[in-house]
Write a protein that holds these residues in place. Structure first.
Motif, PDB file in Angstrom:
ATOM      1  N   VAL A 394    -108.010  -2.837  31.874  1.00 17.29           N
ATOM      2  CA  VAL A 394    -108.068  -4.172  32.772  1.00 17.29           C
ATOM      3  C   VAL A 394    -106.920  -4.762  32.359  1.00 17.29           C
ATOM      4  O   VAL A 394    -106.451  -4.895  31.352  1.00 17.29           O
ATOM      5  CB  VAL A 394    -109.244  -4.910  32.124  1.00 17.29           C
ATOM      6  N   TYR A 395    -106.372  -5.849  33.753  1.00 14.25           N
ATOM      7  CA  TYR A 395    -105.252  -6.418  33.220  1.00 14.25           C
ATOM      8  C   TYR A 395    -105.589  -7.661  34.306  1.00 14.25           C
ATOM      9  O   TYR A 395    -106.112  -7.727  35.444  1.00 14.25           O
ATOM     10  CB  TYR A 395    -104.060  -5.760  33.958  1.00 14.25           C
ATOM     11  N   SER A 396    -104.580  -8.743  33.698  1.00 11.24           N
ATOM     12  CA  SER A 396    -104.857 -10.049  34.445  1.00 11.24           C
ATOM     13  C   SER A 396    -103.843 -10.811  34.218  1.00 11.24           C
ATOM     14  O   SER A 396    -103.079 -10.537  32.872  1.00 11.24           O
ATOM     15  CB  SER A 396    -106.286 -10.832  33.991  1.00 11.24           C
ATOM     16  N   GLY A 397    -103.174 -11.645  34.890  1.00  8.19           N
ATOM     17  CA  GLY A 397    -101.981 -12.419  34.878  1.00  8.19           C
ATOM     18  C   GLY A 397    -101.716 -13.523  35.790  1.00  8.19           C
ATOM     19  O   GLY A 397    -102.168 -13.742  36.887  1.00  8.19           O
ATOM     20  N   ASN A 398    -100.524 -14.302  35.374  1.00  7.04           N
ATOM     21  CA  ASN A 398    -100.268 -15.672  36.077  1.00  7.04           C
ATOM     22  C   ASN A 398     -98.835 -15.265  36.698  1.00  7.04           C
ATOM     23  O   ASN A 398     -98.134 -14.677  36.301  1.00  7.04           O
ATOM     24  CB  ASN A 398    -100.192 -16.700  35.029  1.00  7.04           C
ATOM     25  N   LEU A 399     -98.746 -15.780  37.896  1.00  6.75           N
ATOM     26  CA  LEU A 399     -97.664 -15.579  39.040  1.00  6.75           C
ATOM     27  C   LEU A 399     -96.880 -16.954  39.382  1.00  6.75           C
ATOM     28  O   LEU A 399     -95.859 -17.096  39.880  1.00  6.75           O
ATOM     29  CB  LEU A 399     -97.827 -14.880  40.279  1.00  6.75           C
ATOM     30  N   GLY A 400     -97.450 -17.942  38.594  1.00  4.83           N
ATOM     31  CA  GLY A 400     -96.863 -19.382  38.835  1.00  4.83           C
ATOM     32  C   GLY A 400     -96.983 -19.757  40.505  1.00  4.83           C
ATOM     33  O   GLY A 400     -98.085 -19.844  41.027  1.00  4.83           O
ATOM     34  N   GLU A 401     -95.978 -20.089  41.206  1.00  4.35           N
ATOM     35  CA  GLU A 401     -96.153 -20.387  42.552  1.00  4.35           C
ATOM     36  C   GLU A 401     -95.927 -19.217  43.316  1.00  4.35           C
ATOM     37  O   GLU A 401     -94.827 -18.472  43.315  1.00  4.35           O
ATOM     38  CB  GLU A 401     -94.946 -21.307  42.845  1.00  4.35           C
ATOM     39  N   ALA A 402     -96.902 -18.689  43.993  1.00  2.00           N
ATOM     40  CA  ALA A 402     -96.915 -17.378  44.986  1.00  2.00           C
ATOM     41  C   ALA A 402     -98.051 -17.734  45.988  1.00  2.00           C
ATOM     42  O   ALA A 402     -99.010 -18.101  45.319  1.00  2.00           O
ATOM     43  CB  ALA A 402     -97.048 -16.200  44.026  1.00  2.00           C
ATOM     44  N   ASP A 403     -97.726 -17.135  47.203  1.00  2.00           N
ATOM     45  CA  ASP A 403     -98.898 -17.115  47.990  1.00  2.00           C
ATOM     46  C   ASP A 403     -99.854 -15.785  47.762  1.00  2.00           C
ATOM     47  O   ASP A 403     -99.521 -15.030  47.068  1.00  2.00           O
ATOM     48  CB  ASP A 403     -98.407 -17.196  49.483  1.00  2.00           C
ATOM     49  N   THR A 404    -101.084 -15.907  48.477  1.00  5.95           N
ATOM     50  CA  THR A 404    -101.978 -14.760  48.336  1.00  5.95           C
ATOM     51  C   THR A 404    -101.355 -13.318  48.542  1.00  5.95           C
ATOM     52  O   THR A 404    -101.808 -12.374  47.927  1.00  5.95           O
ATOM     53  CB  THR A 404    -103.125 -14.990  49.201  1.00  5.95           C
ATOM     54  N   THR A 405    -100.479 -13.469  49.634  1.00  5.25           N
ATOM     55  CA  THR A 405     -99.982 -12.015  49.877  1.00  5.25           C
ATOM     56  C   THR A 405     -98.906 -11.535  48.707  1.00  5.25           C
ATOM     57  O   THR A 405     -99.290 -10.462  48.386  1.00  5.25           O
ATOM     58  CB  THR A 405     -99.115 -12.194  51.220  1.00  5.25           C
ATOM     59  N   VAL A 406     -98.084 -12.131  48.190  1.00  6.23           N
ATOM     60  CA  VAL A 406     -97.146 -11.939  47.213  1.00  6.23           C
ATOM     61  C   VAL A 406     -98.118 -11.764  45.995  1.00  6.23           C
ATOM     62  O   VAL A 406     -97.873 -10.846  45.316  1.00  6.23           O
ATOM     63  CB  VAL A 406     -96.249 -13.103  46.689  1.00  6.23           C
ATOM     64  N   ALA A 407     -99.355 -12.455  45.645  1.00  5.43           N
ATOM     65  CA  ALA A 407    -100.024 -12.261  44.629  1.00  5.43           C
ATOM     66  C   ALA A 407    -100.891 -10.869  44.760  1.00  5.43           C
ATOM     67  O   ALA A 407    -100.902 -10.186  43.494  1.00  5.43           O
ATOM     68  CB  ALA A 407    -100.938 -13.598  44.209  1.00  5.43           C
ATOM     69  N   SER A 408    -101.234 -10.451  45.873  1.00  5.28           N
ATOM     70  CA  SER A 408    -102.023  -9.289  46.000  1.00  5.28           C
ATOM     71  C   SER A 408    -101.114  -8.036  46.016  1.00  5.28           C
ATOM     72  O   SER A 408    -101.467  -7.294  45.465  1.00  5.28           O
ATOM     73  CB  SER A 408    -102.673  -9.294  47.503  1.00  5.28           C
ATOM     74  N   VAL A 409     -99.845  -8.259  46.531  1.00  2.00           N
ATOM     75  CA  VAL A 409     -98.996  -7.001  46.295  1.00  2.00           C
ATOM     76  C   VAL A 409     -98.587  -7.053  44.690  1.00  2.00           C
ATOM     77  O   VAL A 409     -98.285  -5.779  44.284  1.00  2.00           O
ATOM     78  CB  VAL A 409     -97.742  -7.352  47.291  1.00  2.00           C
ATOM     79  N   GLU A 410     -98.355  -8.041  44.103  1.00  5.03           N
ATOM     80  CA  GLU A 410     -97.832  -7.926  42.532  1.00  5.03           C
ATOM     81  C   GLU A 410     -98.916  -7.394  41.951  1.00  5.03           C
ATOM     82  O   GLU A 410     -98.927  -6.774  40.996  1.00  5.03           O
ATOM     83  CB  GLU A 410     -97.563  -9.345  42.152  1.00  5.03           C
ATOM     84  N   SER A 411    -100.226  -7.757  42.378  1.00  5.96           N
ATOM     85  CA  SER A 411    -101.442  -7.122  41.594  1.00  5.96           C
ATOM     86  C   SER A 411    -101.489  -5.623  41.746  1.00  5.96           C
ATOM     87  O   SER A 411    -101.958  -5.006  40.422  1.00  5.96           O
ATOM     88  CB  SER A 411    -102.795  -7.836  42.379  1.00  5.96           C
ATOM     89  N   LEU A 412    -101.157  -4.974  42.950  1.00  7.60           N
ATOM     90  CA  LEU A 412    -101.345  -3.812  42.981  1.00  7.60           C
ATOM     91  C   LEU A 412    -100.230  -3.043  42.202  1.00  7.60           C
ATOM     92  O   LEU A 412    -100.455  -1.995  41.661  1.00  7.60           O
ATOM     93  CB  LEU A 412    -101.385  -3.349  44.632  1.00  7.60           C
ATOM     94  N   ARG A 413     -98.838  -3.810  42.331  1.00  3.47           N
ATOM     95  CA  ARG A 413     -97.878  -3.039  41.614  1.00  3.47           C
ATOM     96  C   ARG A 413     -98.265  -2.920  39.990  1.00  3.47           C
ATOM     97  O   ARG A 413     -97.844  -2.118  39.272  1.00  3.47           O
ATOM     98  CB  ARG A 413     -96.632  -3.862  41.960  1.00  3.47           C
ATOM     99  N   GLN A 414     -98.586  -4.164  39.428  1.00  4.70           N
ATOM    100  CA  GLN A 414     -98.820  -4.296  37.966  1.00  4.70           C
ATOM    101  C   GLN A 414    -100.035  -3.166  37.839  1.00  4.70           C
ATOM    102  O   GLN A 414     -99.736  -2.637  36.697  1.00  4.70           O
ATOM    103  CB  GLN A 414     -99.175  -5.399  37.653  1.00  4.70           C
TER     104      GLN A 414
END
Length: 501
Positions: A394-414
């Motif tokens: 299980v993983y979870s994290g903070n990205l600061g300022e980012a839109d949903t698209t960036v957050a979703s892509v980063e979620s998959l990458r992580q």
């Protein structure tokens, strides 16, 4: 020992990999954090659904005790599916509207004097053309069809000064398709015209996935100057010298084609599209353009016969079964096949409404991203589970300022980077609720935005190292990952929990 830094701040979201050691140690996860900021505790066990190791600060343990999968109620009625399709079409329209392809398409229509002159000639004394869409395909079962419909709807919206009502027919339409199309302002035809609509007023035929027989039928039904000169054809250009192309070959000197080339061959969904206009001399007997042994009556019978044969290949039930079979085949590949399975079909709704454990031998990753808003920063999270529903990572994290698209892509990458803690994983199924991201990962549709291309390249590389399948699900089937993304927005750094092996 060399380490991997998994710290995520509001300015840095990319873990720095400095070694190839894939073992899981506390120092690897928290080596760069200040003890006062993140006092590590002993390995703790707690039970969201099953026990798994919680590598986290002691004050955070109780905060994640409530991490449970919400009850999933999958409404799979026709009305509900129509509502979901409608939402997907609006997402698709936004993608297309922001694409380089559509920008080039609209630029041609607005600034090419030859195209503008042809449109004025076709309109004559009329103010608008009617758009007739044939061979669109079922939008419930094909993302490709959704993109083509988005083009038609955007053209009608952006060029309402000369494009009027839309009429559409395809034997692949499901009841949900028809409901969604009518909600979008399209008139769904109840009778199969076999692409033989006779032009009585200026008509734009949009035929994105037409067989040559379909285009032949449109041409043949309007095989006289007074009709063919009042029609515009927007379709994929076909080549060849077979019988189906005779009509186009016969009017070569009377037609004008304006290609709309895609900007990238990697995104081929709009490849070889062109506007075609006809300007035949009014006094010409067009029957003389054929060598002669086939009369118009014979051509009409043959055209309808071929059209019926094509229609017999399937309806929306056939299309739904194709989606089921395609997805089923994706899970039956052997381990010699590496790389992710390119899902060209929208998965059947029963798979998108309810979370289901992966098939035997597979691991499932559910991921999600949350964009920042006035109340909280962006967050991401995901969870790996096996066929027994055990929580593995299980993983979870903070990205600061980012839109949903960036957050979703980063979620998959992580999430894919977390595979280093599960070196035994050879088959992976990935589910997410961001439709655009899923389609970009599957390399369908228009080009992705520049801001996520670097992350996508890494995702392609990581997915290519194993047998994998990636597809979109609804929020209720991804509720645990969504919860993790919301919780991640409240964290200071990336947190990873690994189950006991």
């Amino acid at each position: 020992m060399e380490t991997i830094d998994f710290e995520v701040s509001t300015t840095t979201t990319v873990p720095q990999v400095t070694n190839q050691d894939m073992s899981v140690e506390e120092s690897m996860l928290f080596g760069n954090l200040e003890a006062s900021d993140f006092p590590p505790c002993k390995i703790k066990y707690f039970n969201p659904n099953v026990d798994f190791v919680a590598i986290l600060a002691s004050h955070e343990a109780k905060n994640f005790n409530s991490l449970t999968c919400k009850r999933q109620i999958g409404d799979i009625s026709t009305q509900d599916e129509a509502r979901r399709i409608l939402a997907e079409i609006h997402i698709t329209m936004k993608e297309v509207m922001e694409s380089k392809f559509y920008s080039k398409m609209t630029d041609q229509l607005q600034n090419d004097p030859d195209i503008q002159n042809n449109i004025k000639r076709v309109l004559g004394s009329h103010s608008h053309v009617v758009m007739v869409i044939y061979a669109l395909g079922g939008i419930e079962h094909s993302y490709h069809s959704q993109y083509q419909l988005a083009i038609a709807l955007l053209l009608k919206h952006d060029f309402s000064n000369w494009i009027g009502e839309i009429e559409v027919y395809d034997p692949m339409f499901s009841p949900s398709d028809c409901m969604a199309l009518e909600e979008l302002g399209c008139k769904v035809l109840s009778v199969n015209e076999h692409c033989r609509r006779e032009v009585t007023k200026p008509t734009l035929f949009f035929m994105p996935y037409a067989e040559r027989t379909h285009k032949l039928n449109v041409m043949d039904a309007n095989w006289c100057p007074s009709k063919i000169n009042r029609m515009i054809l927007l379709s994929v250009i076909t080549s060849g010298n077979n019988e189906s192309c005779n009509h186009f070959h016969a009017v070569t000197k009377y037609k004008s084609e304006f290609r709309i080339s895609p900007l990238s061959e990697d995104h081929w969904i709009f490849t070889n599209f062109a506007w075609t206009f006809f300007n035949v001399e009014p006094e010409l007997d067009m029957e003389t353009l054929f060598p002669g042994q086939f009369s118009k009556e014979i051509r009409m019978k043959e055209g309808i016969k071929k059209s019926k044969l094509i229609a017999q290949c399937g309806d929306y039930i056939h299309s739904r079964n194709c989606g089921e079979n395609f997805l089923s085949r994706a899970f039956k590949r052997n381990d010699e096949f590496e790389g992710y399975w390119d899902l060209e079909y929208r998965i059947p709704r029963r798979h998108g409404c309810l979370w289901q454990p992966p098939q035997t031998g597979w691991i499932k990753l559910n991921f999600s991203g949350k964009g920042d808003d006035k109340n909280s920063p962006a967050g991401f999270g995901g969870i790996f589970r096996n066929e027994f529903k055990d929580h593995m990572v299980v993983y979870s994290g903070n990205l600061g300022e980012a839109d949903t698209t960036v957050a979703s892509v980063e979620s998959l990458r992580q999430g894919l980077r977390c595979l280093q803690y599960m070196p035994h994983v050879k088959r992976l199924v990935v589910e997410g609720n961001d439709l655009s991201v899923i389609r970009w990962v599957n390399k369908h549709g228009v080009e992705p935005p520049e801001k996520i291309r670097e992350a996508l390249l890494e995702i392609f590389d990581l997915l290519g190292k194993m047998v994998s399948v990636v597809y979109n699900v609804y929020e209720e089937a991804n509720s645990l990952a969504i919860d993790l993304a919301n919780k991640g927005a409240k964290l200071h750094n990336l947190r990873i929990w690994v189950a006991p092996s």
